[in-house]
Design an enzyme around this catalytic site. Structure first.
Site, PDB file in Angstrom:
ATOM      1  N   HIS A  63       0.795  -1.223   0.000  1.00  0.00           N
ATOM      2  CA  HIS A  63       0.000   0.000   0.000  1.00  0.00           C
ATOM      3  C   HIS A  63       0.832   1.281   0.000  1.00  0.00           C
ATOM      4  O   HIS A  63       0.493   2.229   0.718  1.00  0.00           O
ATOM      5  CB  HIS A  63      -0.944   0.024   1.213  1.00  0.00           C
ATOM      6  CG  HIS A  63      -1.888  -1.133   1.270  1.00  0.00           C
ATOM      7  ND1 HIS A  63      -2.435  -1.615   2.440  1.00  0.00           N
ATOM      8  CD2 HIS A  63      -2.381  -1.923   0.281  1.00  0.00           C
ATOM      9  CE1 HIS A  63      -3.228  -2.638   2.167  1.00  0.00           C
ATOM     10  NE2 HIS A  63      -3.210  -2.859   0.869  1.00  0.00           N
TER      11      HIS A  63
HETATM   12  C1  FAD Z   1       0.399  -7.545  -4.881  1.00  0.00           C
HETATM   13  C2  FAD Z   1      -0.592  -6.502  -4.422  1.00  0.00           C
HETATM   14  C3  FAD Z   1      -1.642  -6.884  -3.590  1.00  0.00           C
HETATM   15  C4  FAD Z   1      -2.570  -5.933  -3.162  1.00  0.00           C
HETATM   16  N1  FAD Z   1      -3.681  -6.350  -2.472  1.00  0.00           N
HETATM   17  C5  FAD Z   1      -4.692  -5.467  -2.261  1.00  0.00           C
HETATM   18  C6  FAD Z   1      -5.954  -5.921  -1.772  1.00  0.00           C
HETATM   19  O1  FAD Z   1      -6.169  -7.104  -1.525  1.00  0.00           O
HETATM   20  N2  FAD Z   1      -6.921  -4.980  -1.580  1.00  0.00           N
HETATM   21  C7  FAD Z   1      -6.726  -3.659  -1.846  1.00  0.00           C
HETATM   22  O2  FAD Z   1      -7.651  -2.852  -1.618  1.00  0.00           O
HETATM   23  N3  FAD Z   1      -5.544  -3.210  -2.301  1.00  0.00           N
HETATM   24  C8  FAD Z   1      -4.542  -4.091  -2.561  1.00  0.00           C
HETATM   25  N4  FAD Z   1      -3.374  -3.661  -3.120  1.00  0.00           N
HETATM   26  C9  FAD Z   1      -3.187  -2.219  -3.312  1.00  0.00           C
HETATM   27  C10 FAD Z   1      -3.984  -1.609  -4.453  1.00  0.00           C
HETATM   28  O3  FAD Z   1      -4.184  -2.544  -5.491  1.00  0.00           O
HETATM   29  C11 FAD Z   1      -3.235  -0.359  -4.948  1.00  0.00           C
HETATM   30  O4  FAD Z   1      -3.084   0.556  -3.895  1.00  0.00           O
HETATM   31  C12 FAD Z   1      -3.964   0.354  -6.075  1.00  0.00           C
HETATM   32  O5  FAD Z   1      -4.225  -0.546  -7.128  1.00  0.00           O
HETATM   33  C13 FAD Z   1      -3.114   1.518  -6.572  1.00  0.00           C
HETATM   34  O6  FAD Z   1      -3.780   2.169  -7.610  1.00  0.00           O
HETATM   35  P1  FAD Z   1      -3.047   3.293  -8.460  1.00  0.00           P
HETATM   36  O7  FAD Z   1      -4.015   3.720  -9.496  1.00  0.00           O
HETATM   37  O8  FAD Z   1      -2.496   4.321  -7.528  1.00  0.00           O
HETATM   38  O9  FAD Z   1      -1.777   2.583  -9.107  1.00  0.00           O
HETATM   39  P2  FAD Z   1      -1.696   1.272 -10.014  1.00  0.00           P
HETATM   40  O10 FAD Z   1      -2.973   0.516  -9.979  1.00  0.00           O
HETATM   41  O11 FAD Z   1      -0.460   0.571  -9.625  1.00  0.00           O
HETATM   42  O12 FAD Z   1      -1.562   1.844 -11.489  1.00  0.00           O
HETATM   43  C14 FAD Z   1      -0.452   2.510 -12.007  1.00  0.00           C
HETATM   44  C15 FAD Z   1      -0.367   2.153 -13.483  1.00  0.00           C
HETATM   45  O13 FAD Z   1       0.501   3.073 -14.119  1.00  0.00           O
HETATM   46  C16 FAD Z   1       1.349   2.372 -15.005  1.00  0.00           C
HETATM   47  N5  FAD Z   1       2.536   3.196 -15.189  1.00  0.00           N
HETATM   48  C17 FAD Z   1       3.491   3.482 -14.280  1.00  0.00           C
HETATM   49  N6  FAD Z   1       4.410   4.305 -14.816  1.00  0.00           N
HETATM   50  C18 FAD Z   1       4.003   4.564 -16.084  1.00  0.00           C
HETATM   51  C19 FAD Z   1       4.542   5.356 -17.129  1.00  0.00           C
HETATM   52  N7  FAD Z   1       5.655   6.069 -16.960  1.00  0.00           N
HETATM   53  N8  FAD Z   1       3.889   5.379 -18.317  1.00  0.00           N
HETATM   54  C20 FAD Z   1       2.738   4.666 -18.493  1.00  0.00           C
HETATM   55  N9  FAD Z   1       2.202   3.897 -17.534  1.00  0.00           N
HETATM   56  C21 FAD Z   1       2.814   3.860 -16.330  1.00  0.00           C
HETATM   57  C22 FAD Z   1       1.600   1.062 -14.306  1.00  0.00           C
HETATM   58  O14 FAD Z   1       2.072   0.080 -15.184  1.00  0.00           O
HETATM   59  C23 FAD Z   1       0.221   0.767 -13.727  1.00  0.00           C
HETATM   60  O15 FAD Z   1      -0.596   0.066 -14.620  1.00  0.00           O
HETATM   61  C24 FAD Z   1      -2.423  -4.569  -3.537  1.00  0.00           C
HETATM   62  C25 FAD Z   1      -1.364  -4.189  -4.366  1.00  0.00           C
HETATM   63  C26 FAD Z   1      -0.459  -5.147  -4.828  1.00  0.00           C
HETATM   64  C27 FAD Z   1       0.672  -4.709  -5.721  1.00  0.00           C
END
Ligand code: FAD
Length: 537
Positions: free
Chosen positions: A470
């Site tokens: 997280h």
């Molecule tokens: C293994 C794991 C288990 C988890 N388990 C849970 C759970 O059970 N329940 C829960 O609520 N949360 C869980 N989480 C946390 C939750 O999934 C994340 O906090 C949330 O998905 C983050 O969302 P975000 O949009 O901030 O980033 P992300 O969903 O990580 O999205 C970022 C995206 O940007 C892309 N990206 C990055 N840099 C670039 C770039 N320069 N150019 C283009 N694209 C780029 C990445 O490839 C990615 O697809 C877990 C996370 C992980 C990794």
């Protein structure tokens, strides 16, 4: 160099980016480009909840980051998975559906962020949700993200609920309802036994719209500025660079690790850091990459007296086959669940006003989250402190946009974090010793019976604990008077025009729970703010 023009350019098709792509393209008035560094989400194990173990260390769909050596963790580099495919981390996460505690959001609001109190954000939590239990004051139906019940009861979770009762921890059927505190089953973000990522929930229904374009294997390398206004994004695919111009806004949704990295690479951040890499400063913002917070999990593992754990299923071919058949025929059973079934939100000290630890109960055991299960019958109580005080940072290590930045969470650097984690481990032991749970406990595998003092339990955490995935807070939301604030309460980057950050990085303080649903809520609210601004212009 190719150049195209769009109304909105979104970087990152993760939990937040897919929501924005859907909502901003919905009325057909705006053109939207969504850039995703990873591939399409076609890897079959993404769809199956138990596939978590197959994506955990898989560079095809995962950035597979590592922290810098952590001073309080015996100098270990802690493994940090992060989704790299459509759906981002929602395509590889543990599917636990949790919103956090209402006081988290009231705290955000009190820190100078009007519009973010729990009363303000609850309508967005209801909007994003299709809860199979039906609608209520707390829950929505008809939203894109499915929240499903696990369905079948498990003897170990039932025993845990009874164990909680012995220790005064109430049974709770809904951690996202009136009260968070208690013990019970989690709901999962699954739809009829399949993972419901944001790619499934939000992007797929929008993909055929003529005004939305999704580019995969497309890594943003830099925000293009025209003075103090963001005018586009430079991005690369297979070594060739292109520019996507944004007529209205650039939106960074690359997550807590890569949104600050991209800002720093583009000249927005602490000027001393940028100068180190000869990056011209577009805007000095000392908070970019700072304020990094994460939940640390210490996994207390017990040998089980009965062959009822998922370890037992996976070590027997006939049982594995039966599990597979059951999933294929009914979409139920261990394959439909992923890892964690039961949860606890508890107070390690009754004097605390609200839960300070969360437990994930897995009916299996393994050395690391997502690694192969043990050969013995085992289950795990993963203990995590909900509101860590330790703060770290994300800082570029080079001007190369393809190089990972330095990630330094500084786990356990705050004394309160050490004390709460140790108290949490002791609570796990107390639960294991209750009349209800003791009959299932053949012994404690980790930390093991020899660890008895606080110092020994802390040593165990330093040596073995890992992330519960997280990371947050690296582009924190706050008023202009907040020296570390990166975005304002409308998620616009302070001091610049035409650019917002919308993802987990904007959380001023990490929520007391899992982060996927909170990020989706943030993106839903951001979409309304962005479209509101477009309509008023
Ligand atoms: C293994 C794991 C288990 C988890 N388990 C849970 C759970 O059970 N329940 C829960 O609520 N949360 C869980 N989480 C946390 C939750 O999934 C994340 O906090 C949330 O998905 C983050 O969302 P975000 O949009 O901030 O980033 P992300 O969903 O990580 O999205 C970022 C995206 O940007 C892309 N990206 C990055 N840099 C670039 C770039 N320069 N150019 C283009 N694209 C780029 C990445 O490839 C990615 O697809 C877990 C996370 C992980 C990794």
């Amino acid at each position: 160099m190719n150049s195209t023009a769009w109304d909105y350019v979104i970087v990152g098709a993760g939990s937040a980016g897919c929501v924005l792509a859907n909502r901003l393209s919905a009325d057909g008035r705006h053109t939207v480009l969504l850039l995703e560094a990873g591939p399409a989400d076609t890897y079959p194990w993404i769809r199956v909840p138990i596939g978590y173990a197959k994506t955990m260390f898989n560079a095809r769909v995962n950035w597979c980051f590592k922290t810098e050596p952590e001073p309080q963790m015996n100098g270990r580099q802690v493994y940090w998975p992060s989704g790299k495919t459509l759906g981002g981390s929602s395509s590889i996460n543990g599917l636990i559906y949790i919103r956090g505690h209402r006081d988290d959001y009231d705290g955000w609001s009190a820190a100078g962020n009007p519009g973010w109190s729990y009363a303000d954000v609850l309508p967005y939590f209801r909007k994003l949700e299709h809860n199979v239990r039906g609608g209520s004051e707390w829950h929505g139906v008809g939203g894109p993200l499915w929240a499903s019940d696990i369905g079948a009861k498990h003897e170990l979770v039932e025993a845990l609920i009874a164990a909680g009762g012995e220790l005064g921890i109430p049974a709770n059927r809904d951690f996202n309802g009136a009260t968070q505190e208690g013990v019970g089953y989690y709901q999962l973000t699954t739809r009829r036994g399949f993972r419901c990522s944001t790619a499934t929930a939000y992007l797929r229904p929008a993909k055929s719209r003529g005004n939305l374009r999704v580019e995969t294997n497309a890594q943003a390398t830099r925000v293009v500025f025209d003075g103090g206004r963001a005018s586009g994004i430079a991005w690369r695919r297979a070594g060739s660079e292109q520019v996507a111009m944004a007529r209205r806004e650039v939106i960074l949704s690359a997550g807590s690790l890569q949104s600050p990295q991209l800002l720093q690479l583009s000249g927005v951040g602490p000027s001393a850091l940028l100068r180190q890499f000869a990056i011209p400063v577009v805007r000095e913002l000392p908070g970019v990459g700072e304020n990094l917070q994460d939940h640390l999990q210490a996994r207390v593992i017990f040998r089980c007296t009965k062959p009822i754990t998922t370890n037992d299923v996976l070590k027997s071919w006939p049982r594995t086959l039966a599990m597979g058949m059951r999933y294929v025929l009914t979409r139920t059973g261990p394959m439909a669940i992923g890892i964690n079934q039961g949860g606890i939100f508890a107070r390690t000290d009754p004097a605390r006003g609200r839960p300070d630890v969360q437990f994930h109960l897995a009916t299996l055991s393994s050395d690391m989250a997502g690694s192969p299960v043990h050969t013995f019958s085992g289950f795990t109580m993963s203990v995590c402190q909900l509101r860590p005080r330790s703060r770290g940072h994300v800082r570029i290590k080079s001007a190369d946009p393809l190089a990972a930045p330095a990630m330094q969470p500084n786990y356990l650097s705050a004394p309160e974090d050490r004390a709460t984690l140790v108290a949490g481990i002791r609570l796990a032991r107390k639960l294991a010793g209750t009349r209800a749970l003791a009959p299932y406990v053949a012994g404690e595998y980790r930390p093991g019976p020899d660890a008895t003092t606080d110092e020994q339990l802390l040593d165990f955490a330093r040596e073995r604990a890992g992330t519960i995935f997280h990371p947050a807070g690296t582009c924190r939301m706050g008023p202009a008077a907040d020296p570390l604030a990166v975005v304002d309460p409308a998620l616009r980057v302070h001091g610049l025009a035409g650019i917002r950050v919308v993802d987990c990085s904007v959380m001023p303080a990490l929520v007391s729970g899992n982060t996927n649903a909170p990020v989706i809520m943030i993106a839903e609210k951001a979409a309304d703010m962005i479209l509101g601004d477009a309509n008023s212009r």
